[in-house]
Design an enzyme around this catalytic site. Structure first.
Site, mmCIF file in Angstrom:
data_model
loop_
_atom_site.group_PDB
_atom_site.id
_atom_site.type_symbol
_atom_site.label_atom_id
_atom_site.label_comp_id
_atom_site.label_asym_id
_atom_site.label_seq_id
_atom_site.Cartn_x
_atom_site.Cartn_y
_atom_site.Cartn_z
ATOM 1 N N HIS A 31 0.756 -1.250 -0.002
ATOM 2 C CA HIS A 31 -0.046 0.113 -0.033
ATOM 3 C C HIS A 31 0.897 1.302 0.084
ATOM 4 O O HIS A 31 1.966 1.053 0.149
ATOM 5 C CB HIS A 31 -0.783 0.134 1.296
ATOM 6 C CG HIS A 31 -1.712 -1.082 1.655
ATOM 7 N ND1 HIS A 31 -3.100 -0.933 1.317
ATOM 8 C CD2 HIS A 31 -1.399 -1.887 2.110
ATOM 9 C CE1 HIS A 31 -3.619 -2.205 1.652
ATOM 10 N NE2 HIS A 31 -2.807 -2.994 2.376
ATOM 11 N N TYR A 32 0.326 2.392 -0.582
ATOM 12 C CA TYR A 32 0.874 3.625 0.140
ATOM 13 C C TYR A 32 -0.075 4.307 1.166
ATOM 14 O O TYR A 32 -1.158 3.945 0.844
ATOM 15 C CB TYR A 32 1.153 4.409 -1.017
ATOM 16 C CG TYR A 32 0.432 5.083 -2.145
ATOM 17 C CD1 TYR A 32 -0.935 5.768 -1.363
ATOM 18 C CD2 TYR A 32 0.695 5.453 -3.084
ATOM 19 C CE1 TYR A 32 -1.788 6.361 -2.230
ATOM 20 C CE2 TYR A 32 -0.257 5.893 -4.124
ATOM 21 C CZ TYR A 32 -1.373 6.468 -3.534
ATOM 22 O OH TYR A 32 -2.457 7.141 -4.466
ATOM 23 N N THR A 33 0.476 5.160 1.933
ATOM 24 C CA THR A 33 -0.315 5.539 3.131
ATOM 25 C C THR A 33 -1.344 6.719 2.592
ATOM 26 O O THR A 33 -2.472 6.828 3.323
ATOM 27 C CB THR A 33 0.642 6.440 4.173
ATOM 28 O OG1 THR A 33 1.402 7.321 3.436
ATOM 29 C CG2 THR A 33 1.741 5.233 4.716
ATOM 30 N N GLU A 96 2.206 -0.724 4.665
ATOM 31 C CA GLU A 96 2.221 0.739 4.448
ATOM 32 C C GLU A 96 3.404 1.331 3.937
ATOM 33 O O GLU A 96 4.260 1.461 4.963
ATOM 34 C CB GLU A 96 1.188 1.360 5.351
ATOM 35 C CG GLU A 96 -0.309 1.045 5.510
ATOM 36 C CD GLU A 96 -1.460 1.637 4.394
ATOM 37 O OE1 GLU A 96 -0.557 2.615 3.675
ATOM 38 O OE2 GLU A 96 -2.322 1.516 4.439
ATOM 39 N N HIS A 138 -2.440 -3.290 -3.552
ATOM 40 C CA HIS A 138 -3.938 -2.785 -3.150
ATOM 41 C C HIS A 138 -4.747 -2.972 -4.143
ATOM 42 O O HIS A 138 -5.821 -3.339 -4.225
ATOM 43 C CB HIS A 138 -3.774 -1.832 -2.041
ATOM 44 C CG HIS A 138 -5.127 -1.601 -1.131
ATOM 45 N ND1 HIS A 138 -5.707 -0.595 -0.620
ATOM 46 C CD2 HIS A 138 -6.187 -2.608 -0.977
ATOM 47 C CE1 HIS A 138 -6.514 -1.086 0.263
ATOM 48 N NE2 HIS A 138 -6.976 -1.884 -0.283
ATOM 49 N N ASP A 148 -3.231 2.204 -4.951
ATOM 50 C CA ASP A 148 -2.070 2.236 -4.155
ATOM 51 C C ASP A 148 -1.620 0.789 -4.545
ATOM 52 O O ASP A 148 -2.246 -0.174 -4.575
ATOM 53 C CB ASP A 148 -2.232 2.650 -2.913
ATOM 54 C CG ASP A 148 -2.942 1.750 -1.935
ATOM 55 O OD1 ASP A 148 -4.124 1.594 -2.457
ATOM 56 O OD2 ASP A 148 -2.630 1.431 -0.965
HETATM 57 ZN ZN LIG Z 1 -4.012 0.727 0.392
#
Ligand SMILES: [Zn+2]
Length: 250
Positions: A31-33, A96, A138, A148
């Site tokens: 993921h990215y935050t 993340e 994700h 993301d």
């Molecule tokens: Zn995500």
């Protein structure tokens, strides 16, 4: 717990529960935050009101915070599916990766951050026996709902380090793809390949809105040079190469 000697801080999140039916994690989800800073992301992921959490957070400086023990179910995938399975949280470990994302200014992931993501991923994959084709974005498990970690995330670098399934994308040329609502055996074949690989996509034989969304998700991971939901020749060829490179023997 991390074994590679990577330094990390443990900050427990209350947003956890047991994995359903004692399922062992066999997916690593990136993921990215989409937060301004890792500190803010960490606060949010540890806030009982947020109802979200993740096993690890990697800052742009390469620092790691673990928030959830890998044995527990963290709340990072949301409504998702992969290869017909919908409880992705029960079967995954989530990382993340700090990035302001589309909301605050999507930017390249710094080298030091990527090196940490790779080292951490290697450790997770080895300890849990996660197969390369189950290291996912994700966006792969929630097409349309999530984008993301996005087209700047360097999956090639991960693959070169032995993590994840990836093939060199076919170069973009002028080979056009099916238009909206077009139907035919080509569309059917494309949908079957995407669904067979794992994407949640009904095989309708029509280039419908969902197909376009899933093609975009595929591009975000595997053909990042152009993310437009159009199944042009480069996209289809990249997908074919990817499927052909699957190790079906083990
Ligand atoms: Zn995500």
């Amino acid at each position: 717990m991390i074994r590679t000697g990577l330094p990390y801080e443990f900050r427990p999140s209350p947003n956890i529960e047991p994995r359903k039916d004692g399922i062992r994690p066999d997916i690593l989800l990136m993921h990215y935050t989409e937060m301004e800073s890792a500190a803010k992301a960490c606060d949010w992921l540890c806030d009982p009101r947020s109802k979200v959490s993740c096993h690890y957070l990697v800052d742009e400086t390469g620092e790691i915070v673990q928030m959830v023990d890998e044995a527990m179910r963290a709340w990072h995938a949301g409504q998702s599916s992969w290869r017909g399975e919908s409880d992705i949280n029960s079967r995954s470990i989530g990382i993340e990766i700090q990035n302001p994302g589309l909301r605050y200014g999507y930017r390249a992931f710094p080298d030091v951050q990527m090196r940490t993501v790779i080292a951490l991923s290697k450790d997770i994959v080895a300890r849990n026996g996660i197969r390369p084709e189950r290291v996912l974005a994700h966006s792969d498990v929630a097409p349309g709902r999530k984008v993301d970690p996005g087209e700047l995330f360097n999956w090639r670098l991960l693959h070169e380090a032995g993590i994840g399934h990836w093939v060199e994308p076919a170069p973009i040329d002028d080979g056009a793809g099916p238009k909206a609502d077009e139907s035919g055996p080509g569309v059917m074949q494309l949908q079957k390949a995407l669904a067979g690989y794992g994407y949640g996509l009904p095989v309708t034989g029509i280039y419908d809105a969902r197909t376009k969304t899933v093609v975009s998700a595929f591009q975000l991971h595997f053909r990042q040079a152009r993310v437009d939901g159009i199944a042009d020749r480069s996209t289809v060829e990249t997908l074919d190469r990817l499927v052909a490179a699957l190790d079906v023997t083990s």
